[in-house]
Motif scaffolding. Structure first.
Motif, PDB file in Angstrom:
ATOM      1  N   GLU A  88       0.819  -1.208   0.000  1.00  0.00           N
ATOM      2  CA  GLU A  88       0.000   0.000   0.000  1.00  0.00           C
ATOM      3  C   GLU A  88       0.853   1.257   0.000  1.00  0.00           C
ATOM      4  N   LEU A  89       2.150   1.119   0.293  1.00  0.00           N
ATOM      5  CA  LEU A  89       3.045   2.271   0.339  1.00  0.00           C
ATOM      6  C   LEU A  89       4.034   2.331  -0.816  1.00  0.00           C
ATOM      7  N   ALA A  90       4.289   1.184  -1.467  1.00  0.00           N
ATOM      8  CA  ALA A  90       5.298   1.172  -2.527  1.00  0.00           C
ATOM      9  C   ALA A  90       5.074   0.004  -3.474  1.00  0.00           C
ATOM     10  N   ASN A  91       5.495   0.172  -4.725  1.00  0.00           N
ATOM     11  CA  ASN A  91       5.466  -0.888  -5.723  1.00  0.00           C
ATOM     12  C   ASN A  91       6.800  -1.634  -5.619  1.00  0.00           C
ATOM     13  N   CYS A  92       6.794  -2.718  -4.846  1.00  0.00           N
ATOM     14  CA  CYS A  92       8.048  -3.422  -4.538  1.00  0.00           C
ATOM     15  C   CYS A  92       8.672  -4.070  -5.765  1.00  0.00           C
ATOM     16  N   GLU A  93       7.844  -4.538  -6.692  1.00  0.00           N
ATOM     17  CA  GLU A  93       8.387  -5.126  -7.918  1.00  0.00           C
ATOM     18  C   GLU A  93       9.201  -4.074  -8.679  1.00  0.00           C
ATOM     19  N   LEU A  94       8.679  -2.872  -8.728  1.00  0.00           N
ATOM     20  CA  LEU A  94       9.373  -1.787  -9.407  1.00  0.00           C
ATOM     21  C   LEU A  94      10.643  -1.374  -8.659  1.00  0.00           C
ATOM     22  N   ILE A  95      10.589  -1.360  -7.341  1.00  0.00           N
ATOM     23  CA  ILE A  95      11.763  -0.985  -6.543  1.00  0.00           C
ATOM     24  C   ILE A  95      12.894  -1.994  -6.754  1.00  0.00           C
ATOM     25  N   VAL A  96      12.556  -3.288  -6.802  1.00  0.00           N
ATOM     26  CA  VAL A  96      13.577  -4.309  -7.066  1.00  0.00           C
ATOM     27  C   VAL A  96      14.113  -4.132  -8.488  1.00  0.00           C
ATOM     28  N   TYR A  97      13.208  -3.955  -9.463  1.00  0.00           N
ATOM     29  CA  TYR A  97      13.610  -3.803 -10.856  1.00  0.00           C
ATOM     30  C   TYR A  97      14.514  -2.589 -11.045  1.00  0.00           C
ATOM     31  N   ALA A  98      14.195  -1.498 -10.358  1.00  0.00           N
ATOM     32  CA  ALA A  98      14.981  -0.264 -10.492  1.00  0.00           C
ATOM     33  C   ALA A  98      16.239  -0.288  -9.624  1.00  0.00           C
ATOM     34  N   ARG A  99      16.495  -1.400  -8.970  1.00  0.00           N
ATOM     35  CA  ARG A  99      17.688  -1.579  -8.135  1.00  0.00           C
ATOM     36  C   ARG A  99      17.779  -0.535  -7.023  1.00  0.00           C
ATOM     37  N   LEU A 100      16.628  -0.296  -6.387  1.00  0.00           N
ATOM     38  CA  LEU A 100      16.577   0.681  -5.300  1.00  0.00           C
ATOM     39  C   LEU A 100      16.609   0.017  -3.922  1.00  0.00           C
ATOM     40  N   CYS A 101      16.854  -1.286  -3.868  1.00  0.00           N
ATOM     41  CA  CYS A 101      16.886  -1.974  -2.575  1.00  0.00           C
ATOM     42  C   CYS A 101      18.043  -1.506  -1.695  1.00  0.00           C
ATOM     43  N   SER A 102      19.076  -0.952  -2.298  1.00  0.00           N
ATOM     44  CA  SER A 102      20.196  -0.453  -1.491  1.00  0.00           C
ATOM     45  C   SER A 102      19.861   0.893  -0.841  1.00  0.00           C
ATOM     46  N   ASN A 103      18.763   1.507  -1.266  1.00  0.00           N
ATOM     47  CA  ASN A 103      18.314   2.772  -0.686  1.00  0.00           C
ATOM     48  C   ASN A 103      17.465   2.458   0.546  1.00  0.00           C
ATOM     49  N   SER A 104      17.896   2.927   1.704  1.00  0.00           N
ATOM     50  CA  SER A 104      17.211   2.557   2.955  1.00  0.00           C
ATOM     51  C   SER A 104      15.763   3.031   2.986  1.00  0.00           C
ATOM     52  N   TYR A 105      15.464   4.148   2.341  1.00  0.00           N
ATOM     53  CA  TYR A 105      14.085   4.652   2.329  1.00  0.00           C
ATOM     54  C   TYR A 105      13.172   3.695   1.565  1.00  0.00           C
ATOM     55  N   TYR A 106      13.546   3.363   0.314  1.00  0.00           N
ATOM     56  CA  TYR A 106      12.702   2.497  -0.502  1.00  0.00           C
ATOM     57  C   TYR A 106      12.678   1.071   0.025  1.00  0.00           C
ATOM     58  N   SER A 107      13.820   0.572   0.464  1.00  0.00           N
ATOM     59  CA  SER A 107      13.860  -0.818   0.938  1.00  0.00           C
ATOM     60  C   SER A 107      13.061  -1.004   2.220  1.00  0.00           C
ATOM     61  N   SER A 108      12.841   0.082   2.989  1.00  0.00           N
ATOM     62  CA  SER A 108      12.063  -0.061   4.220  1.00  0.00           C
ATOM     63  C   SER A 108      10.616  -0.449   3.922  1.00  0.00           C
ATOM     64  N   PHE A 109      10.114  -0.144   2.731  1.00  0.00           N
ATOM     65  CA  PHE A 109       8.757  -0.510   2.350  1.00  0.00           C
ATOM     66  C   PHE A 109       8.696  -1.899   1.720  1.00  0.00           C
ATOM     67  N   CYS A 110       9.847  -2.421   1.308  1.00  0.00           N
ATOM     68  CA  CYS A 110       9.879  -3.662   0.529  1.00  0.00           C
ATOM     69  C   CYS A 110      10.894  -4.640   1.101  1.00  0.00           C
ATOM     70  N   CYS A 111      10.879  -4.808   2.397  1.00  0.00           N
ATOM     71  CA  CYS A 111      11.872  -5.649   3.075  1.00  0.00           C
ATOM     72  C   CYS A 111      11.911  -7.070   2.500  1.00  0.00           C
ATOM     73  N   ALA A 112      10.746  -7.710   2.376  1.00  0.00           N
ATOM     74  CA  ALA A 112      10.724  -9.105   1.920  1.00  0.00           C
ATOM     75  C   ALA A 112      11.200  -9.230   0.476  1.00  0.00           C
ATOM     76  N   SER A 113      10.705  -8.372  -0.412  1.00  0.00           N
ATOM     77  CA  SER A 113      11.115  -8.439  -1.823  1.00  0.00           C
ATOM     78  C   SER A 113      12.606  -8.181  -1.976  1.00  0.00           C
ATOM     79  N   CYS A 114      13.113  -7.163  -1.273  1.00  0.00           N
ATOM     80  CA  CYS A 114      14.545  -6.852  -1.368  1.00  0.00           C
ATOM     81  C   CYS A 114      15.394  -7.967  -0.774  1.00  0.00           C
ATOM     82  N   THR A 115      14.927  -8.572   0.316  1.00  0.00           N
ATOM     83  CA  THR A 115      15.680  -9.678   0.922  1.00  0.00           C
ATOM     84  C   THR A 115      15.716 -10.873  -0.012  1.00  0.00           C
TER      85      THR A 115
END
Length: 128
Positions: A88-115
């Motif tokens: 509800e706060l972020a499109n985790c598929e897009l965050i992983v695709y855009a390689r934003l998991c190293s960004n603490s702000y974006y990864s905080s919404f997508c912990c499971a997908s980034c992990t």
């Protein structure tokens, strides 16, 4: 576990799912002494709106919780239970695709997908 902590004298607690009473079976459905509902071996059929009703002879209160069952798409990965996506706060598929998991702000919404993504990269190795 779905908490339903009540206090007072002669308080009765009952649970329902989608308006149908839930009966503890001593194995997969348990009710703790404080009124909380414990669901073991949760299946997709267990999804729904759970309502805790606490009542005395005169007064009653209730609280609801929506239960959704998600399937682990990659079993065997160590994703801590508190590490969840917040779609509800972020499109985790897009965050992983855009390689934003190293960004603490974006990864905080997508912990499971980034992990899961980082485990996948570790498993297959990165050649350079």
């Amino acid at each position: 576990m779905l908490p339903c902590v009540v206090s007072g004298d002669n308080v009765n607690v009952g649970w329902s799912r989608n308006g149908v009473p839930v009966r503890p079976d001593g194995r997969n459905v348990l009710m703790s002494s404080d009124g909380s509902l414990i669901l073991n071996n949760v299946q997709p059929a267990d999804e729904g709106t759970y309502t805790c009703n606490a009542y005395t002879g005169i007064y009653s209160v209730s609280a609801t919780a929506e239960v959704k069952v998600t399937k682990d798409t990659q079993p065997g990965l160590d994703v801590p239970p508190e590490c969840v996506d917040q779609p509800e706060l972020a499109n985790c598929e897009l965050i992983v695709y855009a390689r934003l998991c190293s960004n603490s702000y974006y990864s905080s919404f997508c912990c499971a997908s980034c992990t899961r993504h980082s485990h996948k990269n570790d498993r297959f190795g990165q050649r350079g």
